[in-house]
Design a protein around this motif. Structure first.
Motif, PDB file in Angstrom:
ATOM      1  N   ALA A   5       0.716  -1.322   0.132  1.00 46.04           N
ATOM      2  CA  ALA A   5      -0.046  -0.229   0.079  1.00 46.04           C
ATOM      3  C   ALA A   5       0.800   1.310  -0.116  1.00 46.04           C
ATOM      4  N   ASP A   6       1.998   1.230   0.687  1.00 49.71           N
ATOM      5  CA  ASP A   6       2.908   2.132   0.794  1.00 49.71           C
ATOM      6  C   ASP A   6       3.457   2.911  -0.484  1.00 49.71           C
ATOM      7  N   ILE A   7       3.563   1.753  -1.414  1.00 44.83           N
ATOM      8  CA  ILE A   7       4.233   2.157  -2.911  1.00 44.83           C
ATOM      9  C   ILE A   7       3.184   2.205  -3.689  1.00 44.83           C
ATOM     10  N   PHE A   8       1.931   1.802  -3.624  1.00 40.23           N
ATOM     11  CA  PHE A   8       0.909   2.301  -4.298  1.00 40.23           C
ATOM     12  C   PHE A   8       0.511   3.667  -3.982  1.00 40.23           C
ATOM     13  N   ARG A   9       0.697   4.243  -2.904  1.00 39.58           N
ATOM     14  CA  ARG A   9       0.218   5.573  -2.403  1.00 39.58           C
ATOM     15  C   ARG A   9       1.369   6.293  -2.864  1.00 39.58           C
ATOM     16  N   ALA A  10       2.487   6.080  -2.921  1.00 35.15           N
ATOM     17  CA  ALA A  10       3.590   6.957  -3.276  1.00 35.15           C
ATOM     18  C   ALA A  10       3.455   6.921  -4.767  1.00 35.15           C
ATOM     19  N   HIS A  11       3.567   6.295  -5.540  1.00 40.63           N
ATOM     20  CA  HIS A  11       3.931   6.155  -6.924  1.00 40.63           C
ATOM     21  C   HIS A  11       2.621   5.989  -7.844  1.00 40.63           C
ATOM     22  N   GLY A  12       1.670   5.214  -7.231  1.00 38.43           N
ATOM     23  CA  GLY A  12       0.463   5.211  -8.096  1.00 38.43           C
ATOM     24  C   GLY A  12       0.046   6.103  -8.781  1.00 38.43           C
ATOM     25  N   TRP A  15       2.082   6.845 -11.835  1.00 37.79           N
ATOM     26  CA  TRP A  15       2.141   5.940 -12.503  1.00 37.79           C
ATOM     27  C   TRP A  15       0.767   5.583 -13.529  1.00 37.79           C
ATOM     28  N   ARG A  16      -0.514   5.860 -12.872  1.00 33.42           N
ATOM     29  CA  ARG A  16      -1.665   5.550 -13.640  1.00 33.42           C
ATOM     30  C   ARG A  16      -1.974   6.563 -14.529  1.00 33.42           C
ATOM     31  N   ALA A  17      -1.291   7.725 -14.385  1.00 32.65           N
ATOM     32  CA  ALA A  17      -1.585   8.740 -15.316  1.00 32.65           C
ATOM     33  C   ALA A  17      -0.846   8.629 -16.747  1.00 32.65           C
ATOM     34  N   THR A  18       0.207   7.750 -16.761  1.00 35.48           N
ATOM     35  CA  THR A  18       0.902   7.293 -17.872  1.00 35.48           C
ATOM     36  C   THR A  18       0.687   5.865 -18.483  1.00 35.48           C
ATOM     37  N   THR A  19      -0.391   5.205 -17.807  1.00 33.48           N
ATOM     38  CA  THR A  19      -0.622   3.752 -18.107  1.00 33.48           C
ATOM     39  C   THR A  19      -2.197   3.586 -18.181  1.00 33.48           C
ATOM     40  N   ARG A  20      -2.491   2.628 -19.120  1.00 29.70           N
ATOM     41  CA  ARG A  20      -3.754   2.156 -19.204  1.00 29.70           C
ATOM     42  C   ARG A  20      -3.865   0.919 -18.489  1.00 29.70           C
ATOM     43  N   LEU A  21      -5.079   1.070 -17.562  1.00 31.05           N
ATOM     44  CA  LEU A  21      -5.245   0.019 -16.723  1.00 31.05           C
ATOM     45  C   LEU A  21      -6.822  -0.589 -16.900  1.00 31.05           C
ATOM     46  N   ALA A 268      13.022  -2.741   1.085  1.00 29.43           N
ATOM     47  CA  ALA A 268      13.152  -1.479   1.008  1.00 29.43           C
ATOM     48  C   ALA A 268      12.492  -0.913  -0.071  1.00 29.43           C
ATOM     49  N   PHE A 269      12.137   0.493   0.334  1.00 27.47           N
ATOM     50  CA  PHE A 269      11.670   1.416  -0.731  1.00 27.47           C
ATOM     51  C   PHE A 269      12.172   2.707  -0.660  1.00 27.47           C
ATOM     52  N   ASP A 270      12.873   2.967  -1.616  1.00 24.54           N
ATOM     53  CA  ASP A 270      13.669   4.206  -1.774  1.00 24.54           C
ATOM     54  C   ASP A 270      13.948   4.794  -3.280  1.00 24.54           C
ATOM     55  N   GLU A 271      14.855   5.742  -3.290  1.00 17.91           N
ATOM     56  CA  GLU A 271      15.054   6.264  -4.696  1.00 17.91           C
ATOM     57  C   GLU A 271      15.501   5.142  -5.919  1.00 17.91           C
ATOM     58  N   HIS A 272      16.169   4.002  -5.544  1.00 19.60           N
ATOM     59  CA  HIS A 272      16.559   3.153  -6.257  1.00 19.60           C
ATOM     60  C   HIS A 272      15.373   2.232  -6.645  1.00 19.60           C
ATOM     61  N   GLY A 273      14.236   2.088  -5.830  1.00 18.33           N
ATOM     62  CA  GLY A 273      13.292   1.406  -6.372  1.00 18.33           C
ATOM     63  C   GLY A 273      12.537   0.550  -5.078  1.00 18.33           C
ATOM     64  N   VAL A 274      12.032  -0.739  -5.429  1.00 21.81           N
ATOM     65  CA  VAL A 274      11.279  -1.477  -4.468  1.00 21.81           C
ATOM     66  C   VAL A 274      12.109  -2.682  -4.325  1.00 21.81           C
ATOM     67  N   THR A 275      12.926  -3.223  -3.336  1.00 14.55           N
ATOM     68  CA  THR A 275      13.700  -4.252  -2.992  1.00 14.55           C
ATOM     69  C   THR A 275      12.877  -5.410  -2.112  1.00 14.55           C
ATOM     70  N   PHE A 276      13.133  -6.358  -2.699  1.00 17.42           N
ATOM     71  CA  PHE A 276      12.248  -7.512  -2.096  1.00 17.42           C
ATOM     72  C   PHE A 276      12.734  -8.888  -2.171  1.00 17.42           C
ATOM     73  N   ARG A 277      12.626  -9.982  -1.334  1.00 17.37           N
ATOM     74  CA  ARG A 277      13.195 -11.141  -1.254  1.00 17.37           C
ATOM     75  C   ARG A 277      12.458 -12.189  -2.217  1.00 17.37           C
ATOM     76  N   TRP A 278      13.140 -12.935  -3.035  1.00 17.84           N
ATOM     77  CA  TRP A 278      12.458 -13.851  -4.048  1.00 17.84           C
ATOM     78  C   TRP A 278      13.359 -15.081  -3.817  1.00 17.84           C
ATOM     79  N   GLU A 295      12.257  -0.928 -10.283  1.00 18.55           N
ATOM     80  CA  GLU A 295      11.572   0.429 -10.217  1.00 18.55           C
ATOM     81  C   GLU A 295      10.255   0.410  -9.809  1.00 18.55           C
ATOM     82  N   ALA A 296       9.715   1.381  -9.284  1.00 16.34           N
ATOM     83  CA  ALA A 296       8.521   1.391  -8.601  1.00 16.34           C
ATOM     84  C   ALA A 296       7.356   0.979  -9.522  1.00 16.34           C
TER      85      ALA A 296
END
Length: 388
Positions: A5-12, A15-21, A268-278, A295-296
């Motif tokens: 949700a934090d990522i969606f609120r910050a960049h959503g 991102w929605r303004a440039t993407t068709r969903l 993590a979520f910073d200027e580099h993007g979203v970091t996650f385990r996989w 990238e976010a």
């Protein structure tokens, strides 16, 4: 804790303004962004024991929301406990080749539906063959559409009791200890029947193709495209049996209501993007656990790849466990296994206690609702362009 949700609120919004969903994707973003915030309203609670007061905001209850699925899984598991039998249970996985996964994204309802039905039909057909088991079986199938790195990877996980009813319904036929059905036979039949069903869907005009796949709308081109898929191996996997009914429930609690990525995997979520385990399944041991940074906008895109069509059921039951016959089938199996039937406690029994809806985290006493907070926006409205 970092949340999707934090990522969606910050960049959503940007991102929605440039993407068709699709409308479905917009609804999912809206639900996750507003989940457990003042936008959805809530309750003011007071503990009946220690008199603490706290605010509990409402959940969005969207099936793609990482925060809402734990409670949904718990409720589902409580309903499934009475269905467990004192037999071995097996875990079977049916995976679609990457080529079909590529066109499945544009045809989710059709191809995911075929994946469910053909996998179940394959299990039931091979199990009914006297050369293998010769019995009527039941199965619970769960759809997953993602890989660990959020890529599009459609597959179904099957939980199957290790045996079934004889054709006349008079005997329980157990499979060999530690062995359910031959994987190679399952794979070949799954491949043939799925390709037949896919070709039939194409003839009926049920498939759509876009971009680099637009030429597949032509029947000869589509037939040529299918040809290599008839020769390659399809991945069907059967694991060793679970260690008892408790292990089955533990597994189900992790898989039935899982979403593309949980909040616990975010690092993590910073200027580099979203970091996650996989998890890289191509490697073994501890080296398979890795981290990835996206990238976010790419992270959001990958997450939304796995939004299911409205009304599409991602957990389905077949054979002896199908909803119309499950109660009668399980009763018959318990009778043949000489197992005491499950006893339902009458709802008007004075011994039954009603569990409080809210429990104090500090003293464990019931919490009482003393005020209602009205929601600020309808949950099904698309996200606004501004920050919610």
């Amino acid at each position: 804790m970092l949340e999707v949700a934090d990522i969606f609120r910050a960049h959503g919004p940007a991102w929605r303004a440039t993407t068709r969903l699709s409308l479905g994707q917009l609804k999912v973003m809206s639900a996750i962004e507003r989940c457990r915030t003042a936008a959805l309203g809530g309750h003011v609670l007071r503990c009946s024991g220690c008199a603490r007061t706290e605010v509990s905001f409402n959940s969005c209850r969207d099936r793609h929301c990482p925060k809402c699925q734990a409670s949904a899984a718990h409720r589902w598991l409580e309903a499934r406990q009475a269905d467990l039998l004192p037999v071995e249970y097996y875990h079977v996985v049916f995976t679609l080749p990457a080529a079909i996964g590529a066109i499945a994204w544009y045809n989710k309802r059709v191809i995911y539906g075929l994946l469910f039905d053909v996998a179940a039909d394959t299990l039931r057909t091979i199990a009914a063959d006297p050369r293998h088991l010769g019995a009527q079986i039941g199965a619970t199938l769960v759809l997953h559409t993602w890989g660990s790195a959020l890529t599009h990877h459609p597959h179904v996980h099957g939980i199957v009791p290790g045996g079934g009813l004889s054709p006349d319904g008079e005997r329980w036929i157990a499979c060999r200890p530690g062995f359910f059905l031959p994987v190679r036979v399952l794979s070949r039949l799954f491949r043939r029947r799925f390709l037949e069903a896919l070709a039939d869907s194409h003839r009926r005009g049920q498939l759509q193709f876009f971009g680099e796949y637009a030429a597949l709308a032509d029947p000869p081109v589509f037939a040529q495209w299918l040809a290599p898929l008839r020769a390659c191996e399809w991945f069907v996997y059967a694991k060793r049996p679970f260690a008892g009914p408790e292990a089955v429930l533990g597994y189900l609690s992790r898989y039935t209501h899982r979403v593309a990525i949980s909040n616990q995997r975010l690092l993590a979520f910073d200027e580099h993007g979203v970091t996650f385990r996989w998890k890289d399944y191509r490697e073994k041991g501890r080296t398979r656990y890795k981290t990835m940074t996206l990238e976010a906008g790419e992270f959001i895109r990958r997450f939304l790849l796995h939004v299911l069509p409205g009304g599409f059921h991602r957990i389905r039951h077949y054979g002896l466990l199908a909803n119309p016959v499950r109660r009668a089938s399980l009763a018959r199996v318990r009778e043949l296994l000489d197992v005491a039937p499950e006893i339902d406690t009458p709802s008007d029994d004075p011994i039954v206690e009603t569990r409080p809806a809210f429990i104090c985290r500090h003293c464990g006493a019931p919490m009482i609702v003393i005020d209602i907070l009205e929601r600020m926006a309808p949950i099904r409205a698309p996200p606004t362009k501004g920050r919610p």
